[in-house]
Design a protein around this motif. Structure first.
Motif, PDB file in Angstrom:
ATOM      1  N   ALA A  36       0.839  -1.205   0.000  1.00  0.00           N
ATOM      2  CA  ALA A  36       0.000   0.000   0.000  1.00  0.00           C
ATOM      3  C   ALA A  36       0.873   1.254   0.000  1.00  0.00           C
ATOM      4  O   ALA A  36       0.555   2.237  -0.689  1.00  0.00           O
ATOM      5  CB  ALA A  36      -0.931  -0.013   1.209  1.00  0.00           C
ATOM      6  N   LEU A  37       1.969   1.226   0.732  1.00  0.00           N
ATOM      7  CA  LEU A  37       2.896   2.361   0.701  1.00  0.00           C
ATOM      8  C   LEU A  37       3.544   2.498  -0.678  1.00  0.00           C
ATOM      9  O   LEU A  37       3.794   3.620  -1.145  1.00  0.00           O
ATOM     10  CB  LEU A  37       3.958   2.208   1.786  1.00  0.00           C
ATOM     11  CG  LEU A  37       3.455   2.369   3.218  1.00  0.00           C
ATOM     12  CD1 LEU A  37       4.549   2.023   4.205  1.00  0.00           C
ATOM     13  CD2 LEU A  37       2.944   3.778   3.454  1.00  0.00           C
ATOM     14  N   SER A  38       3.805   1.383  -1.341  1.00  0.00           N
ATOM     15  CA  SER A  38       4.350   1.431  -2.708  1.00  0.00           C
ATOM     16  C   SER A  38       3.353   2.075  -3.667  1.00  0.00           C
ATOM     17  O   SER A  38       3.751   2.819  -4.573  1.00  0.00           O
ATOM     18  CB  SER A  38       4.695   0.028  -3.187  1.00  0.00           C
ATOM     19  OG  SER A  38       5.670  -0.546  -2.369  1.00  0.00           O
ATOM     20  N   ILE A  39       2.072   1.782  -3.477  1.00  0.00           N
ATOM     21  CA  ILE A  39       1.034   2.428  -4.299  1.00  0.00           C
ATOM     22  C   ILE A  39       1.094   3.931  -4.108  1.00  0.00           C
ATOM     23  O   ILE A  39       1.095   4.706  -5.075  1.00  0.00           O
ATOM     24  CB  ILE A  39      -0.370   1.908  -3.920  1.00  0.00           C
ATOM     25  CG1 ILE A  39      -0.519   0.443  -4.259  1.00  0.00           C
ATOM     26  CG2 ILE A  39      -1.459   2.718  -4.616  1.00  0.00           C
ATOM     27  CD1 ILE A  39      -1.732  -0.209  -3.609  1.00  0.00           C
ATOM     28  N   GLY A  40       1.141   4.350  -2.859  1.00  0.00           N
ATOM     29  CA  GLY A  40       1.184   5.784  -2.575  1.00  0.00           C
ATOM     30  C   GLY A  40       2.425   6.458  -3.132  1.00  0.00           C
ATOM     31  O   GLY A  40       2.344   7.555  -3.698  1.00  0.00           O
ATOM     32  N   LEU A  41       3.571   5.819  -2.984  1.00  0.00           N
ATOM     33  CA  LEU A  41       4.810   6.436  -3.476  1.00  0.00           C
ATOM     34  C   LEU A  41       4.840   6.514  -5.000  1.00  0.00           C
ATOM     35  O   LEU A  41       5.245   7.532  -5.565  1.00  0.00           O
ATOM     36  CB  LEU A  41       6.019   5.663  -2.949  1.00  0.00           C
ATOM     37  CG  LEU A  41       6.278   5.802  -1.452  1.00  0.00           C
ATOM     38  CD1 LEU A  41       7.396   4.881  -1.026  1.00  0.00           C
ATOM     39  CD2 LEU A  41       6.597   7.229  -1.099  1.00  0.00           C
ATOM     40  N   ALA A  42       4.414   5.460  -5.679  1.00  0.00           N
ATOM     41  CA  ALA A  42       4.398   5.489  -7.151  1.00  0.00           C
ATOM     42  C   ALA A  42       3.400   6.534  -7.644  1.00  0.00           C
ATOM     43  O   ALA A  42       3.677   7.278  -8.590  1.00  0.00           O
ATOM     44  CB  ALA A  42       4.058   4.113  -7.708  1.00  0.00           C
ATOM     45  N   GLY A  43       2.241   6.605  -6.991  1.00  0.00           N
ATOM     46  CA  GLY A  43       1.262   7.623  -7.378  1.00  0.00           C
ATOM     47  C   GLY A  43       1.754   9.028  -7.117  1.00  0.00           C
ATOM     48  O   GLY A  43       1.514   9.947  -7.908  1.00  0.00           O
ATOM     49  N   LEU A  44       2.473   9.215  -6.018  1.00  0.00           N
ATOM     50  CA  LEU A  44       3.014  10.529  -5.685  1.00  0.00           C
ATOM     51  C   LEU A  44       4.045  10.980  -6.711  1.00  0.00           C
ATOM     52  O   LEU A  44       4.019  12.131  -7.173  1.00  0.00           O
ATOM     53  CB  LEU A  44       3.638  10.488  -4.292  1.00  0.00           C
ATOM     54  CG  LEU A  44       4.225  11.774  -3.761  1.00  0.00           C
ATOM     55  CD1 LEU A  44       3.111  12.760  -3.451  1.00  0.00           C
ATOM     56  CD2 LEU A  44       5.045  11.501  -2.522  1.00  0.00           C
ATOM     57  N   ILE A  45       4.945  10.088  -7.092  1.00  0.00           N
ATOM     58  CA  ILE A  45       5.954  10.432  -8.094  1.00  0.00           C
ATOM     59  C   ILE A  45       5.299  10.700  -9.440  1.00  0.00           C
ATOM     60  O   ILE A  45       5.652  11.657 -10.139  1.00  0.00           O
ATOM     61  CB  ILE A  45       7.012   9.325  -8.200  1.00  0.00           C
ATOM     62  CG1 ILE A  45       7.804   9.246  -6.898  1.00  0.00           C
ATOM     63  CG2 ILE A  45       7.947   9.569  -9.369  1.00  0.00           C
ATOM     64  CD1 ILE A  45       8.712   8.038  -6.813  1.00  0.00           C
TER      65      ILE A  45
END
Length: 136
Positions: A36-45
């Motif tokens: 879930a944190l990977s989803i957030g980080l990829a979406g943020l970038i």
């Protein structure tokens, strides 16, 4: 650069699907949270790149040279920006961040000392070219 933004959006969607499948099959909260944190980080970038491209396109009154299918390599020529050639501040910032990390192991007093040093060195790094010999 718009392609890079959509690559990160695609990574976020992939991580989302993977996260749902992982949660349903394993029930492990640690891996589910990491995905879930990977989803957030990829979406943020992806959002940052998308936002930056839109701002640059408005400044250039058109698409960027890397998004132009008829563009040449020579279109990218010119100054890319200003990069500090001789700054000592990153070294001091890294040492103060290491002091914070070691403070978690050795004692909270070292965390407080390292946090104060991190704030001071961050200010020094950001405002390095506003004072003194190298001011613009």
């Amino acid at each position: 650069m718009r392609v890079q933004a959509f690559l990160f959006y695609g990574c976020a969607v992939f991580f989302l699907v993977t996260d749902v499948v992982y949660w349903l099959w394993s029930g492990d909260w640690t891996g589910t949270t990491a995905l879930a944190l990977s989803i957030g980080l990829a979406g943020l970038i992806g959002f940052y790149i998308h936002f930056t491209v839109r701002r640059l396109e408005r400044a250039n009154n058109g698409p960027l040279y890397e998004d132009d299918p008829e563009g040449d390599i020579a279109d990218a020529a010119g100054e890319l920006g200003f990069f500090s050639p001789h700054s000592w501040w990153p070294l001091f910032l890294a040492m103060s961040a290491a002091c914070v990390a070691l403070g978690v192991v050795f004692g909270w007093w070292l965390v407080m000392l390292g946090a104060a040093a991190t704030v001071m060195t961050t200010i020094g790094l950001v405002f390095e070219y506003y004072r003194g010999h190298f001011a613009h």
